[in-house]
Scaffold this motif. Structure first.
Motif, PDB file in Angstrom:
ATOM      1  N   PHE B  90       0.851  -1.177   0.000  1.00 14.39           N
ATOM      2  CA  PHE B  90       0.000   0.000   0.000  1.00 14.39           C
ATOM      3  C   PHE B  90       0.894   1.236   0.000  1.00 14.39           C
ATOM      4  O   PHE B  90       1.452   1.599   1.023  1.00 14.39           O
ATOM      5  CB  PHE B  90      -0.905  -0.022   1.238  1.00 14.39           C
ATOM      6  CG  PHE B  90      -2.143   0.782   1.077  1.00 14.39           C
ATOM      7  CD1 PHE B  90      -3.290   0.198   0.558  1.00 14.39           C
ATOM      8  CD2 PHE B  90      -2.168   2.110   1.424  1.00 14.39           C
ATOM      9  CE1 PHE B  90      -4.443   0.942   0.402  1.00 14.39           C
ATOM     10  CE2 PHE B  90      -3.325   2.855   1.259  1.00 14.39           C
ATOM     11  CZ  PHE B  90      -4.460   2.269   0.752  1.00 14.39           C
ATOM     12  N   ILE B  92       1.343   4.681   0.346  1.00 12.00           N
ATOM     13  CA  ILE B  92       0.793   5.998   0.705  1.00 12.00           C
ATOM     14  C   ILE B  92       1.837   7.062   0.412  1.00 12.00           C
ATOM     15  O   ILE B  92       1.633   8.240   0.613  1.00 12.00           O
ATOM     16  CB  ILE B  92       0.385   6.045   2.193  1.00 12.00           C
ATOM     17  CG1 ILE B  92      -0.531   4.878   2.513  1.00 12.00           C
ATOM     18  CG2 ILE B  92      -0.350   7.323   2.524  1.00 12.00           C
ATOM     19  CD1 ILE B  92      -1.217   4.966   3.834  1.00 12.00           C
ATOM     20  N   VAL B 150       3.265   1.268   5.169  1.00 17.41           N
ATOM     21  CA  VAL B 150       2.302   2.327   5.462  1.00 17.41           C
ATOM     22  C   VAL B 150       2.962   3.399   6.335  1.00 17.41           C
ATOM     23  O   VAL B 150       2.879   4.598   6.064  1.00 17.41           O
ATOM     24  CB  VAL B 150       1.051   1.750   6.151  1.00 17.41           C
ATOM     25  CG1 VAL B 150       0.125   2.855   6.593  1.00 17.41           C
ATOM     26  CG2 VAL B 150       0.319   0.809   5.217  1.00 17.41           C
ATOM     27  N   PHE B 287      -1.869  11.509  -2.545  1.00 15.17           N
ATOM     28  CA  PHE B 287      -2.922  10.899  -1.733  1.00 15.17           C
ATOM     29  C   PHE B 287      -4.128  10.560  -2.596  1.00 15.17           C
ATOM     30  O   PHE B 287      -4.705   9.484  -2.504  1.00 15.17           O
ATOM     31  CB  PHE B 287      -3.345  11.840  -0.609  1.00 15.17           C
ATOM     32  CG  PHE B 287      -2.351  11.902   0.506  1.00 15.17           C
ATOM     33  CD1 PHE B 287      -2.046  10.770   1.233  1.00 15.17           C
ATOM     34  CD2 PHE B 287      -1.719  13.081   0.828  1.00 15.17           C
ATOM     35  CE1 PHE B 287      -1.127  10.814   2.255  1.00 15.17           C
ATOM     36  CE2 PHE B 287      -0.788  13.132   1.849  1.00 15.17           C
ATOM     37  CZ  PHE B 287      -0.497  12.006   2.574  1.00 15.17           C
ATOM     38  N   ASP B 288      -4.508  11.505  -3.472  1.00 17.00           N
ATOM     39  CA  ASP B 288      -5.670  11.246  -4.320  1.00 17.00           C
ATOM     40  C   ASP B 288      -5.393  10.110  -5.292  1.00 17.00           C
ATOM     41  O   ASP B 288      -6.320   9.429  -5.728  1.00 17.00           O
ATOM     42  CB  ASP B 288      -6.045  12.525  -5.075  1.00 17.00           C
ATOM     43  CG  ASP B 288      -6.512  13.620  -4.127  1.00 17.00           C
ATOM     44  OD1 ASP B 288      -6.913  13.267  -3.014  1.00 17.00           O
ATOM     45  OD2 ASP B 288      -6.459  14.799  -4.497  1.00 17.00           O
ATOM     46  N   ILE B 290      -4.202   7.364  -4.590  1.00 13.72           N
ATOM     47  CA  ILE B 290      -4.671   6.134  -3.936  1.00 13.72           C
ATOM     48  C   ILE B 290      -6.110   5.877  -4.358  1.00 13.72           C
ATOM     49  O   ILE B 290      -6.469   4.787  -4.799  1.00 13.72           O
ATOM     50  CB  ILE B 290      -4.596   6.274  -2.399  1.00 13.72           C
ATOM     51  CG1 ILE B 290      -3.159   6.517  -1.965  1.00 13.72           C
ATOM     52  CG2 ILE B 290      -5.182   5.052  -1.728  1.00 13.72           C
ATOM     53  CD1 ILE B 290      -3.022   6.864  -0.497  1.00 13.72           C
ATOM     54  N   LEU B 294      -7.726   2.880  -6.719  1.00  6.49           N
ATOM     55  CA  LEU B 294      -8.757   2.000  -6.177  1.00  6.49           C
ATOM     56  C   LEU B 294      -9.999   2.008  -7.049  1.00  6.49           C
ATOM     57  O   LEU B 294     -10.590   0.977  -7.327  1.00  6.49           O
ATOM     58  CB  LEU B 294      -9.112   2.431  -4.751  1.00  6.49           C
ATOM     59  CG  LEU B 294      -8.024   2.216  -3.709  1.00  6.49           C
ATOM     60  CD1 LEU B 294      -8.438   2.818  -2.375  1.00  6.49           C
ATOM     61  CD2 LEU B 294      -7.729   0.739  -3.546  1.00  6.49           C
ATOM     62  N   GLY B 335     -13.675  11.265  -0.999  1.00  4.49           N
ATOM     63  CA  GLY B 335     -13.557  10.477   0.225  1.00  4.49           C
ATOM     64  C   GLY B 335     -14.653   9.429   0.304  1.00  4.49           C
ATOM     65  O   GLY B 335     -14.409   8.270   0.647  1.00  4.49           O
ATOM     66  N   VAL B 338     -13.949   6.441  -1.862  1.00  2.00           N
ATOM     67  CA  VAL B 338     -12.992   5.493  -1.277  1.00  2.00           C
ATOM     68  C   VAL B 338     -13.653   4.686  -0.164  1.00  2.00           C
ATOM     69  O   VAL B 338     -13.445   3.473  -0.048  1.00  2.00           O
ATOM     70  CB  VAL B 338     -11.743   6.227  -0.746  1.00  2.00           C
ATOM     71  CG1 VAL B 338     -10.811   5.245  -0.068  1.00  2.00           C
ATOM     72  CG2 VAL B 338     -11.029   6.919  -1.887  1.00  2.00           C
ATOM     73  N   ILE B 339     -14.483   5.356   0.645  1.00  2.00           N
ATOM     74  CA  ILE B 339     -15.152   4.617   1.723  1.00  2.00           C
ATOM     75  C   ILE B 339     -16.081   3.555   1.133  1.00  2.00           C
ATOM     76  O   ILE B 339     -16.114   2.408   1.583  1.00  2.00           O
ATOM     77  CB  ILE B 339     -15.928   5.575   2.642  1.00  2.00           C
ATOM     78  CG1 ILE B 339     -14.920   6.378   3.463  1.00  2.00           C
ATOM     79  CG2 ILE B 339     -16.873   4.814   3.565  1.00  2.00           C
ATOM     80  CD1 ILE B 339     -15.527   7.442   4.327  1.00  2.00           C
ATOM     81  N   ILE B 341     -15.674   2.092  -1.632  1.00  2.00           N
ATOM     82  CA  ILE B 341     -14.823   1.005  -2.141  1.00  2.00           C
ATOM     83  C   ILE B 341     -14.483   0.044  -1.009  1.00  2.00           C
ATOM     84  O   ILE B 341     -14.501  -1.174  -1.166  1.00  2.00           O
ATOM     85  CB  ILE B 341     -13.545   1.559  -2.787  1.00  2.00           C
ATOM     86  CG1 ILE B 341     -13.898   2.193  -4.124  1.00  2.00           C
ATOM     87  CG2 ILE B 341     -12.518   0.447  -3.006  1.00  2.00           C
ATOM     88  CD1 ILE B 341     -12.756   2.888  -4.780  1.00  2.00           C
TER      89      ILE B 341
END
Lengths: 303, 366
Positions: B90, B92, B150, B287-288, B290, B294, B335, B338-339, B341
């Protein structure tokens, strides 16, 4: 030595919120859930506390009461948002890093969106007076942090419920077999990390600034996360790690007043805590101290 | 078997579309709840997508070009995340790798030889290489010392930010927030694009992005390197047993992952700005990225489409603000996506539940 004593109040001011958050993160990981949303939860707590304090202050409420209620609201909202992570990680077996990242992204939107709606600006309105220091120059947040650390140690190591919680993070299957409700325990752990992060966010905003902006939290939640691994998942270790990071950060501010250190750019001191963490993680690698089931979803009946 | 795999891949895409729609739905409800008109949000999005302003009927292709330009770093950072994700890591740290790429590109732009073409090529190469190093370190820490990627990537993000400030403050003409202007030879502007899009910032970076997408697709789907990486991602022990060097595989893939993010930094530095920036905070492309990866299920095509969506959202921000919609709604939508997902695994649980019911029924009938 006197210099370090002189620095103590500002070190404690910086350490307290990091420590409170890190203890929450530690409890969460001890129960088997990794919470990288700490950063976002702190931001949500900070924004709530700042907005609440401004509005209550303007309504002429008693200053101490307003501060207390503001912190309490940060506490509650942090907890509420952490439930999103709890549902994803515990009920739905979701990837915990993804749902944590989701909350972090969401919080950067929600907090500023709320400020736009409430104050027509990309930050909350400034409050007149935040928390006040006591006779020793220390903010009440330091005492809150102390209570949180002692309480976490007592609950985790001296009460049966603490042992049950740790069992859920080490071997959830075994815990379930002796009648511990793993899911419920993990819910409480995630919720605890949420309320503590929210509370810590409030502590940041009410002691270190006069309003909430998108830059208020600025990585403190991530430092707390690192403090958990650096402190090897024990209350004492996490406290030590948080103190170390806080001192390094305070140094960045204080170095400005020390002629010998003034030649270095302040950024050198800003980098310190992160470099120290990295170095420590490498040096102390080898034995894994992390709770063995941390980050892994638990399914009842699955081996 | 083949048909089944096809069905699965299709449903992955379908889930992504569903997740995005749900993100927009909840965002729309939120806008309505705070007493704003959600229609204005969609007007802004439509204008950023098509260049057509519904309110006054004017067309301006510049908006389309800006959306494309914003998509470039999103797509590259998405590839960065996606590449690491295929090995089960992952990343980040896209943000830190992006910042280092940006910093080195700025440095070479201001100090490098002012020879046409060579100058910007050097600057972009520097960005790619430093990104690869910044990512590769994470791979080594992970593979050799078992440091969680991470935590280490998050630390390296902040190290990158402050290191970038230290370096950029030393560059020629540096003030607290910017450096001197870049020489013309360092820029990657495209005069043809500027001419046809009313001086948008769209630049040659888009070609580099397209090449990167093709390389990503090629490594992942067509080479044994990609195969080894995917095998490592699926099952580390099995990969080790079948002779795939796991440590090397992890380090190399983190380096390639970082190279994509570094390239993104180089393109933003030389394409979207005429001067070097002394960063005060993060640009958040990393960050975006990520979220982009996804949403795009870490495939080349999916990540490109998701990156375009994020570029669209970013470009629509200013338009929304002009229509009294707080631009932060776009962050909220991202956001939420992503949640959702993360919650996607609920679908799998539901399917398992249905299968179980089905099985029970069949057994019961017999």
């Amino acid at each position: 030595m006197s210099m370090i004593l002189g620095m103590l109040p500002s070190i404690l001011m910086i350490v307290a919120p990091i420590l409170i958050t890190a203890i929450g993160g530690m409890i969460c990981e001890k129960a088997g859930v990794v919470n990288i949303a700490l950063e976002g939860l702190m931001a949500i707590g900070a924004c709530t506390a700042a907005a609440a304090h401004v509005l209550m202050e303007a309504s002429g409420m008693n200053h101490s009461l307003s501060l207390f209620l503001a912190l309490a609201m940060g506490f509650v909202t942090g907890g509420l948002f952490s439930l999103v992570h709890a549902v994803a990680a515990i009920n739905l077996n979701a990837d915990q890093t993804i749902s944590g990242t989701g909350i972090n992204l969401l919080s950067s939107g929600v907090t500023i969106f709320a400020s736009q709606i409430l104050f027509n600006s990309d930050r909350t309105r400034e409050f007149r007076m935040g928390m006040q220091t006591d006779a020793l120059g220390i903010y009440p947040t330091a005492y809150i942090a102390l209570v949180v650390v002692l309480l976490s140690w007592f609950v985790l190591y001296k009460l049966p419920v603490g042992m049950h919680l740790r069992a859920c993070g080490e071997h959830p299957g075994a815990a379930e077999s002796v009648g511990i409700n793993v899911k419920k325990m993990r819910y409480w752990a995630v919720f605890t990390s949420g309320v503590l992060a929210g509370l810590a966010g409030g502590c940041v905003v009410l002691t270190q600034t006069i309003q909430y902006t998108s830059n208020t939290i600025n990585g403190r939640g991530f430092i707390a996360l690192a403090a958990v691994s650096f402190g090897r998942w024990t209350p004492l270790g996490v406290t030590g790690a948080a103190l170390l990071f806080g001192t390094a950060q305070a140094f960045a501010i204080i170095a400005n007043n020390i002629p010998a250190l003034k030649v270095l750019p302040t950024e050198v001191f800003n980098i310190l805590p992160y470099m120290v963490t990295l170095a420590a993680l490498v040096l102390f690698s080898g034995k894994n101290y992390a709770p063995s089931a941390a980050g892994k979803p638990y399914e009842k009946g699955a081996s | 078997m083949k048909a089944e795999r096809k069905r699965l891949s299709e449903s992955d895409g379908a889930t992504s579309v569903l997740v995005v729609l749900m993100g927009f739905l909840v965002g729309t409800i939120l806008v309505a709840l705070v007493g704003k008109n959600p229609l204005n949000m969609y007007k802004a999005l439509f204008q950023a997508l098509s260049g057509y302003n519904i309110d006054n009927g004017r067309m301006n292709v510049r908006y389309i070009a800006e959306t494309l330009n914003y998509s470039v770093p999103f797509i590259l950072c998405g590839l960065s995340m996606g590449f690491a994700n295929r090995v089960g890591l992952f990343n980040i740290g896209g943000e830190g790798q992006y910042i280092m790429g940006l910093t080195l590109a700025q440095t070479v732009a201001l100090l490098g030889p002012q020879i046409p073409v060579l100058h910007w090529v050097l600057a972009i190469l520097a960005a790619i290489i430093i990104g690869a190093l910044w990512g590769g370190v994470v791979g080594i820490l992970k593979a050799k010392y078992e440091v969680s990627e991470v935590v280490s990537t998050i630390m390296l993000n902040y190290v990158a930010l402050y290191l970038s400030r230290i370096i950029c403050l030393q560059l020629p003409g540096a003030t607290t927030y910017k450096t001197a202007n870049f020489p013309k030879t360092a820029l990657i502007e495209n005069t043809f694009f500027q001419a046809i899009t009313h001086n948008s910032l769209l630049n040659n970076g888009i070609f580099m992005m397209i090449v990167a997408v093709i390389i990503y697709w090629f490594i992942m789907e067509k080479t044994s390197l990609g195969y080894g990486m995917r095998a490592t991602g699926f099952n580390k022990d099995a990969a080790r047993a079948s002779g795939i060097p796991v440590v090397r595989s992890i380090s190399i893939s983190m380096a390639i992952s970082g190279a994509f993010a570094g390239l993104a930094g180089g393109i933003v530095a030389l394409g979207s700005f005429k001067y070097g920036r002394v960063l005060a905070g993060m640009d958040n492309y990393g960050f975006d990225g990520i979220a982009v990866a996804l949403v795009g299920n870490c495939t080349a095509l999916g990540t490109t489409l998701a990156g375009l969506l994020f570029g669209l959202l970013k470009n629509a921000q200013a338009l929304m603000q002009g229509k009294q919609i707080p631009k932060e709604i776009t962050f909220i939508i991202q956001g939420l996506i992503v949640i959702f997902i993360a919650l996607r695994s609920a679908l799998k649980l539901y399917q398992e539940y249905l299968d179980k019911r089905q099985l029970q029924k069949e057994v019961g009938v017999k």
